[in-house]
Motif scaffolding. Structure first.
Motif, short mmCIF file in Angstrom:
data_model
loop_
_atom_site.label_atom_id
_atom_site.label_comp_id
_atom_site.label_asym_id
_atom_site.label_seq_id
_atom_site.Cartn_x
_atom_site.Cartn_y
_atom_site.Cartn_z
N GLY A 1 0.76 -0.97 0.03
CA GLY A 1 -0.31 -0.27 -0.09
C GLY A 1 0.38 1.36 0.31
O GLY A 1 0.20 2.64 0.22
N VAL A 2 2.44 0.92 -0.89
CA VAL A 2 3.29 2.44 -0.76
C VAL A 2 2.68 2.68 -2.19
O VAL A 2 2.34 2.21 -2.47
N ARG A 3 3.54 3.76 -1.81
CA ARG A 3 3.51 4.68 -3.28
C ARG A 3 5.11 4.46 -4.02
O ARG A 3 5.51 4.42 -3.28
N LEU A 4 4.81 4.47 -5.06
CA LEU A 4 6.45 3.88 -5.81
C LEU A 4 6.99 5.74 -5.83
O LEU A 4 8.07 5.45 -5.45
N GLU A 5 6.76 6.58 -5.23
CA GLU A 5 6.93 7.80 -4.99
C GLU A 5 7.71 8.05 -4.41
O GLU A 5 8.31 8.67 -4.10
N ASP A 6 7.34 7.53 -2.54
CA ASP A 6 8.29 6.91 -2.15
C ASP A 6 8.73 6.62 -1.44
O ASP A 6 9.44 6.06 -0.69
N LEU A 7 8.88 5.46 -2.66
CA LEU A 7 10.19 4.65 -2.52
C LEU A 7 11.54 5.10 -2.25
O LEU A 7 13.24 4.65 -1.56
N GLY A 8 12.25 6.54 -2.83
CA GLY A 8 13.62 7.45 -2.48
C GLY A 8 13.33 6.97 -1.40
O GLY A 8 14.20 7.91 -0.88
N GLU A 9 12.28 8.21 -0.21
CA GLU A 9 12.32 8.96 1.11
C GLU A 9 12.74 7.49 1.75
O GLU A 9 13.49 7.33 2.63
N TYR A 10 12.22 6.02 1.40
CA TYR A 10 12.88 5.26 1.40
C TYR A 10 14.58 4.53 1.78
O TYR A 10 14.88 4.18 2.87
N LEU A 11 14.57 4.93 0.71
CA LEU A 11 16.22 4.53 0.82
C LEU A 11 17.09 5.13 1.53
O LEU A 11 18.10 4.76 2.08
N GLN A 12 16.29 6.21 1.36
CA GLN A 12 17.33 7.67 2.20
C GLN A 12 17.28 6.55 3.24
O GLN A 12 18.19 7.79 3.83
N THR A 13 17.03 6.35 4.39
CA THR A 13 17.20 5.70 5.56
C THR A 13 18.11 4.37 5.35
O THR A 13 18.20 3.88 6.50
N ARG A 14 17.82 4.03 4.11
CA ARG A 14 19.15 3.04 4.31
C ARG A 14 20.74 3.63 4.20
O ARG A 14 20.85 3.21 2.92
N GLN A 15 21.18 3.77 5.22
CA GLN A 15 22.42 4.36 5.29
C GLN A 15 23.42 4.02 4.98
O GLN A 15 24.36 5.05 3.72
N THR A 16 23.68 2.65 4.33
CA THR A 16 25.16 2.32 3.59
C THR A 16 24.36 2.03 1.95
O THR A 16 25.37 1.74 1.22
N LEU A 17 23.39 2.16 1.97
CA LEU A 17 23.38 2.13 -0.25
C LEU A 17 24.87 4.04 -0.56
O LEU A 17 24.55 5.16 0.07
N GLY A 18 24.96 4.02 -2.12
CA GLY A 18 25.77 4.71 -2.37
C GLY A 18 24.69 5.47 -3.13
O GLY A 18 23.37 5.62 -2.19
N SER A 19 24.54 6.13 -3.80
CA SER A 19 24.20 6.95 -4.40
C SER A 19 23.52 6.59 -5.73
O SER A 19 22.54 7.60 -6.20
N GLN A 20 23.90 5.58 -6.64
CA GLN A 20 23.56 5.52 -7.64
C GLN A 20 22.23 4.14 -7.51
O GLN A 20 22.61 3.22 -6.72
N ILE A 21 21.54 4.31 -8.45
CA ILE A 21 20.30 3.18 -8.65
C ILE A 21 19.60 2.65 -9.89
O ILE A 21 20.36 4.24 -11.40
N LEU A 22 20.10 1.12 -10.47
CA LEU A 22 19.84 0.93 -11.75
C LEU A 22 18.72 0.26 -11.64
O LEU A 22 18.40 -0.47 -11.21
N VAL A 23 17.37 0.62 -12.03
CA VAL A 23 16.34 0.69 -12.39
C VAL A 23 16.36 -0.66 -13.39
O VAL A 23 17.11 0.39 -14.67
N ILE A 24 15.92 -1.76 -13.60
CA ILE A 24 15.40 -2.69 -14.37
C ILE A 24 14.15 -3.19 -14.86
O ILE A 24 13.61 -2.49 -14.04
#
Ligand SMILES: NC(=O)c1ccc[n+]([C@@H]2O[C@H](COP(=O)([O-])OP(=O)(O)OC[C@H]3O[C@@H](n4cnc5c(N)ncnc54)[C@H](O)[C@@H]3O)[C@@H](O)[C@H]2O)c1
Length: 361
Positions: A20-43
């Protein structure tokens, strides 16, 4: 969000399924996962990028986003495609800190997930399922794979995602024949583990066909809960997870006989469920009235409950190649009433033949 739910999957690396989340809010969630880098590869695939890519991209503005579009079709779950994804990823500067986002149905989830599992010995990925089948089934459980000429899903891994991000609204654009594939798996989930879900599907057949949002939300959530419960107990299919194969041994034989032409996976599974129910009835595991409920429910969704002009002997022969078989014995999953199922290892060929004969006209 009021309807947001989070279900944790227990695994070697546990992960959350957000519903029940929104696609638009994925980025905000990922910001909370601090060990991620800055690049996202969408397949993803062109049709999905066109329909839903912009909403996803909107929330990923703070990342460097690269998109790889894979052509449609099961044939793309291949070593050739894996190789071309690898070349493209290197060209785009993907490294171990890059996150892969699999935006699509089961084909993209399996392919992008397998790519993530082997690229540089494993980079993280998020499942963003966009088909009903992917939302209720393939995005959960960590199975990722590509096909090989010698067999479907022959090269694969158990590779849990970082998270599953499920936005129900993307299902509005899904063609009905794809919805049917997901409904077949949903009926299967209800049949093996949730009698209340089965009754819910029966009661709301019309609203489901009319795609009533609230009913779909509840249906997907309850179906996901079944899959999560099962894979959380048995990540690597050493036991109870095998129950998820109900209908698949019969169904796969039929799909193979028809050379995967003119029959979808969901239609094969539906027919397989009816055949398995017939065998279960012959063994006294399920009543005639319960089998009739199963047939009626599948029929109401336009799913296959009988086939024409097939040879039961040939279909039986095709079941010999089933991956679940052990030491030459056919291993089948059979329903036990509605809401339970069992693994049966001692079915003889006569029983299987008569199960086929019950569904062949
Ligand atoms: N990993 C697992 O546990 C698991 C479980 C079940 C199935 N699978 C795999 O899943 C695959 C089948 O997945 P599938 O049924 O999702 O098929 P799919 O991924 O091919 O998607 C079906 C079609 O729907 C389109 N589509 C996807 N989302 C859409 C949307 N929101 N709107 C409009 N069109 C959309 C796709 O472009 C495609 O043409 C098979 O390869 C199967 O092996 C894997």
């Amino acid at each position: 969000m009021a309807n947001l739910q989070k279900i944790e999957v227990a695994a070697s690396r546990p992960y959350p399924v957000f519903l029940g989340v929104r696609l638009e809010d994925l980025g905000e969630y990922l910001q909370t996962r601090q060990t991620l880098g800055s690049q996202i590869l969408v397949i993803t695939q062109p049709v999905i990028a066109e329909l839903h890519g912009e909403r996803l991209a909107e929330g990923l503005k703070d990342f460097k986003v690269d998109i790889i579009n894979v052509p449609e079709g099961e044939g793309e779950k291949s070593l050739d495609r894996l190789s071309s994804l690898t070349s493209e990823a290197v060209r785009l500067g993907v490294d171990r800190s890059t996150l892969v986002v699999a935006l699509g149905g089961g084909v993209i989830g399996d392919l992008a997930g397998f790519f993530a599992s082997v690229f540089m010995r494993g980079i993280r990925f998020v499942q963003v399922p966009t088909t009903l089948l992917a939302q209720v089934d393939s995005s959960i459980g960590g199975k990722v794979a590509v096909n090989h000429p010698a067999g479907k899903n022959l090269l694969g891994a158990f590779y849990p995602p970082l998270a599953v991000w499920t936005d129900f609204s993307v299902l509005a654009s899904l063609p009905w024949n794809e919805v049917q594939n997901g409904l077949a798996e949903t009926v299967k989930h209800a049949l093996i583990a949730d009698a209340d879900l089965f009754a819910f599907l029966e009661q709301h057949q019309e609203q489901i066909k009319e795609r009533e949002q609230g009913i779909w939300r509840e249906m997907v959530t309850r179906s996901v809960a079944v899959k999560v419960k099962i894979v959380s107990q048995d990540e690597r299919e050493a036991g109870i997870r095998a129950l998820l194969n109900l209908g698949h041994s019969f169904g796969h034989a039929l799909e193979t006989e028809m050379e995967f032409q003119g029959i979808s996976h969901g239609q094969g599974v539906a027919l397989g469920i009816v055949a398995a129910a017939g065998l279960a009835q012959a063994r006294g595991f399920i009543t005639e009235a319960e089998v009739e409920r199963i047939v009626q429910l599948l029929k109401s969704f336009g799913l296959k409950t009988e086939v024409y002009d097939k040879s039961a002997a040939n279909l039986l022969h095709l079941m010999e190649a089933d991956k679940k078989n052990q030491g030459g014995r056919k291993v089948l999953i059979l329903p036990k009433g509605i809401g339970q199922a069992v693994v049966v290892k001692d079915c003889n060929d006569e029983e299987i033949l008569s199960a086929w004969e019950k569904v062949i006209r």
